[in-house]
Write a protein that holds these residues in place. Structure first.
Motif, mmCIF file in Angstrom:
data_model
loop_
_atom_site.group_PDB
_atom_site.id
_atom_site.type_symbol
_atom_site.label_atom_id
_atom_site.label_comp_id
_atom_site.label_asym_id
_atom_site.label_seq_id
_atom_site.Cartn_x
_atom_site.Cartn_y
_atom_site.Cartn_z
ATOM 1 N N ARG A 24 -35.358 37.892 0.945
ATOM 2 C CA ARG A 24 -34.414 38.298 1.982
ATOM 3 C C ARG A 24 -34.335 39.807 2.037
ATOM 4 O O ARG A 24 -34.422 40.483 1.034
ATOM 5 C CB ARG A 24 -33.038 37.705 1.697
ATOM 6 C CG ARG A 24 -33.026 36.280 2.136
ATOM 7 C CD ARG A 24 -31.634 35.738 2.356
ATOM 8 N NE ARG A 24 -31.825 34.308 2.490
ATOM 9 C CZ ARG A 24 -31.810 33.467 1.464
ATOM 10 N NH1 ARG A 24 -31.552 33.895 0.269
ATOM 11 N NH2 ARG A 24 -32.036 32.193 1.659
ATOM 12 N N PRO A 31 -34.306 32.667 6.207
ATOM 13 C CA PRO A 31 -32.935 32.760 6.694
ATOM 14 C C PRO A 31 -32.087 31.546 6.318
ATOM 15 O O PRO A 31 -30.872 31.593 6.422
ATOM 16 C CB PRO A 31 -33.107 32.840 8.211
ATOM 17 C CG PRO A 31 -34.379 32.106 8.466
ATOM 18 C CD PRO A 31 -35.264 32.415 7.285
ATOM 19 N N THR A 33 -30.280 29.524 3.820
ATOM 20 C CA THR A 33 -29.781 29.773 2.472
ATOM 21 C C THR A 33 -29.182 28.517 1.857
ATOM 22 O O THR A 33 -28.943 27.522 2.534
ATOM 23 C CB THR A 33 -28.716 30.887 2.482
ATOM 24 O OG1 THR A 33 -27.635 30.467 3.301
ATOM 25 C CG2 THR A 33 -29.288 32.187 3.004
ATOM 26 N N ASN A 38 -22.572 31.597 5.724
ATOM 27 C CA ASN A 38 -23.374 31.730 6.932
ATOM 28 C C ASN A 38 -23.476 30.450 7.746
ATOM 29 O O ASN A 38 -24.099 30.434 8.785
ATOM 30 C CB ASN A 38 -24.771 32.253 6.605
ATOM 31 C CG ASN A 38 -25.502 31.349 5.637
ATOM 32 O OD1 ASN A 38 -25.006 30.290 5.288
ATOM 33 N ND2 ASN A 38 -26.659 31.765 5.211
ATOM 34 N N TYR A 91 -37.804 26.278 6.671
ATOM 35 C CA TYR A 91 -38.617 27.485 6.870
ATOM 36 C C TYR A 91 -40.010 27.093 7.350
ATOM 37 O O TYR A 91 -40.530 27.660 8.308
ATOM 38 C CB TYR A 91 -38.699 28.287 5.574
ATOM 39 C CG TYR A 91 -39.377 29.618 5.745
ATOM 40 C CD1 TYR A 91 -38.664 30.729 6.183
ATOM 41 C CD2 TYR A 91 -40.728 29.785 5.473
ATOM 42 C CE1 TYR A 91 -39.277 31.962 6.348
ATOM 43 C CE2 TYR A 91 -41.350 31.014 5.637
ATOM 44 C CZ TYR A 91 -40.616 32.094 6.060
ATOM 45 O OH TYR A 91 -41.225 33.314 6.232
ATOM 46 N N LEU A 108 -28.596 35.414 12.683
ATOM 47 C CA LEU A 108 -29.129 35.419 11.322
ATOM 48 C C LEU A 108 -29.972 36.653 11.028
ATOM 49 O O LEU A 108 -30.414 36.834 9.915
ATOM 50 C CB LEU A 108 -29.985 34.168 11.079
ATOM 51 C CG LEU A 108 -29.215 32.869 11.010
ATOM 52 C CD1 LEU A 108 -30.183 31.708 10.883
ATOM 53 C CD2 LEU A 108 -28.250 32.874 9.856
ATOM 54 N N ARG A 109 -30.176 37.487 12.021
ATOM 55 C CA ARG A 109 -30.976 38.692 11.851
ATOM 56 C C ARG A 109 -32.325 38.369 11.220
ATOM 57 O O ARG A 109 -32.638 38.783 10.120
ATOM 58 C CB ARG A 109 -30.232 39.720 11.009
ATOM 59 C CG ARG A 109 -29.075 40.315 11.750
ATOM 60 C CD ARG A 109 -28.472 41.411 10.964
ATOM 61 N NE ARG A 109 -27.113 40.997 10.663
ATOM 62 C CZ ARG A 109 -26.379 41.512 9.724
ATOM 63 N NH1 ARG A 109 -26.849 42.453 8.958
ATOM 64 N NH2 ARG A 109 -25.164 41.097 9.518
ATOM 65 N N LEU A 110 -33.120 37.602 11.929
ATOM 66 C CA LEU A 110 -34.375 37.103 11.393
ATOM 67 C C LEU A 110 -35.523 38.091 11.508
ATOM 68 O O LEU A 110 -36.617 37.802 11.100
ATOM 69 C CB LEU A 110 -34.755 35.804 12.110
ATOM 70 C CG LEU A 110 -33.690 34.729 12.023
ATOM 71 C CD1 LEU A 110 -34.093 33.531 12.838
ATOM 72 C CD2 LEU A 110 -33.430 34.345 10.601
#
Length: 156
Positions: A24, A31, A33, A38, A91, A108-110
């Motif tokens: 990460r 992303p 978790t 989250n 994933y 999620l700011r991937l």
């Protein structure tokens, strides 16, 4: 053959030369978790009938809510956190299904939208490299998926 390396914080430890960090914080990070605030949680097969599936909303483990299906059915769901196996499976599914950037959870700011993680970018940028992550080596990790894809023989 490239391998997964467990990153360490011990004094004197250095990442091997040529290895890539895929945890990460990197564009390669998973992303999905294993818990936390989250909202990455699972519901029991509400849509697909599988034992579990990704529940695309913010919920905390132990919460209950109604899941509304497209065919007007309603399933009462109890939210639970993802297991390590499930996070790795999601994933794989997201990466093979298109790219990590195109998941439905933009918050999620991937990674930068102009720099998506796709099967092709994995093959180009990670092929032949050792990959470092924080996951224990005796447990599943998304880096195993990246190694598999990066070093697979491409069939024409």
């Amino acid at each position: 053959m490239p391998q997964r390396i467990r990153r360490q914080r011990t004094k004197g430890w250095r990442m091997p030369e040529g290895a890539a960090y895929v945890g990460r914080g990197s564009r390669w990070g998973n992303p999905f978790t294993l818990g936390g605030p989250n909202g990455l949680a699972c519901v029991p097969g509400a849509v697909t009938g599988a034992d579990w599936e990704y529940e695309d909303r913010i919920s905390a483990a132990g919460m209950r809510h109604d899941f509304f299906h497209a065919d007007d059915r309603v399933t009462r769901c109890e939210i639970r956190n993802l297991t390590r196996d499930e996070a790795v499976a999601l994933y794989r599914e997201a990466l093979i299904g298109g790219s990590i950037v195109h998941l439905r959870r933009p918050r999620l700011r991937l990674g930068p939208r102009d720099n998506p993680v796709t099967v092709d970018t994995v093959r180009v940028e990670l092929a032949g490299r050792d990959l470092a992550c924080w996951c224990p080596l005796d447990q599943p990790c998304h880096a195993d998926i990246l190694l598999e894809i990066a070093n697979a023989e491409v069939k024409c």
